[in-house]
Design an enzyme around this catalytic site. Sequence first.
Site: not given
Length: 472
Positions: A11, A161, A163, A263, A266, A271, A274, A335
């Site tokens: 960040v 934030e 982002l 979002f 499935a 994870g 955040c 991700k």
Amino acid sequence: MKLTVVGSGYVGLVTGVCFAEVGHDVVCVDTDASKIAMLRDNVPPIYEPGLEELLKRNAAHERLNFTTKLAEALPDSAAVFIAVGTPEGEDGSSDLRYVKAVATEIGRLAVASLLVVVKSTVPVGTCDMVEAAIEAELAKRFPVGNGSKPKPRVRVASNPEFLKEGTAIDDFMKPDRIVTGVTDPESAAIFLEMYAPFVQDDPSRLQVIERRSSEMTKYAANAMLATRISFMNELSRLCEVVGANIDDVRRGIGSDGRIGKKFLYAGPGYGGSCFPKDVEALLSTAQQNNCELTVLKAVSHANKMQKMHVARKIHSHFGGDLKGRKIAVWGLAFKPGTDDVREAPALTILSALVNWGAEVVAHDPVAQKTFSQAWEQAGMKPSQILYMEDSYDALDGADALILLTEWPEYKRPSWTRIRSLLRTPAVFDLRNQYPYKALADAGFHYECVGRPDSRTGNNGGESRPGPEGRPS
Ligand SMILES: NC(=O)c1ccc[n+]([C@@H]2O[C@H](COP(=O)([O-])OP(=O)(O)OC[C@H]3O[C@@H](n4cnc5c(N)ncnc54)[C@H](O)[C@@H]3O)[C@@H](O)[C@H]2O)c1
């Protein structure tokens, strides 16, 4: 404007380079000397698309500097951002020790009027704590009535934030909204000056609200997104039992304007740095205030269950015995687009496989180093995972391929090559990327999440599109 950003992680660094990119004069501070040394050499210590270019350009124009000493940066700054980590404490609450340490240091150093901006994700009331810590230090340096210089006016504001790692630069440069929590009009005016270049087309995207509401907004956003994912993961488990396809269900509900498309995927559970910690921190705040959040408790529980649910699919396929089984894993980051593995489902799933006796061979385009460090930090042995530089090398002689992160390079693999490398042709597609029919025709045992697969024998339909709406 001259700005200081304390904490040069995902960040803080993105905040610093983006402010420099629009012409502000920025100093980034971090206590980690090795990070600062890399940054001074124009080497980003994290993987984030587009970051290196901005870092080089703004450093070359001398709008972006790096130091380990806040004292070098603070004196002539109009605002200082606190962007240090707020990890999960042992009881689930947010550990604020780094935020408090920075606040105390600011109190020891401030010489002129200053806006302190809390950008880290922090529980409601943290700005009050930061203000008190600064004031306590200022009171020591500027005692009332001894005729010394007047105490500098230090204002504290909240600016969470939003982002997402992997698209962080774009998110910062073109924000959906900027949330600020202030106590006075002067702070709001400073925010407007700092952020004007990012909201020129629509200044209403800069929202000015009260500090506590601003702090709460960040948790509410992450809790809502985590809820959507857990809800879809739960439904996917039901789809598996009743023979429905979660991807068709997702398309069906996502096209409803009240629900929206993002979002709703499935997978192996959420994870990242955040969602897990922010959900636990909000639950902890609720508990401290005797206010039960039953929905959020279920969200957290469903997420833990999902990680083990997908691990058990692999366990059951091999008859509950993974000894002597070699499992190839594609993707370790939580991700695509990041090397961040904090709370990545891969950590839980691979630990389970190893504990059940499997031999794991893994590939990730950027997260192998961070994953091997996190694996050791979790008390696991480095020798339990073999890392391969080439994704296909991981498959050689393996009994199954598990897709854990949908990096673009895994999206259209050569199934002929995969078939020739695997010892037994089994694919566990935990991101629903591959079409069942093509794999069944090619002789694979194929399992996915909440869609028909080899066990049900139905057509698994199309593969799904890009990483729309992944967790931050
Ligand atoms: N990573 C994300 O996607 C994301 C998104 C939104 C909000 N957040 C929140 O932002 C905050 C920072 O997250 P991050 O992912 O950037 O963390 P990070 O761990 O990547 O970076 C934090 C940095 O702060 C430094 N630091 C710690 N104490 C310091 C001190 N006293 N002085 C100077 N530097 C110090 C550390 O060395 C580290 O480099 C957290 O509260 C997080 O929840 C993160």
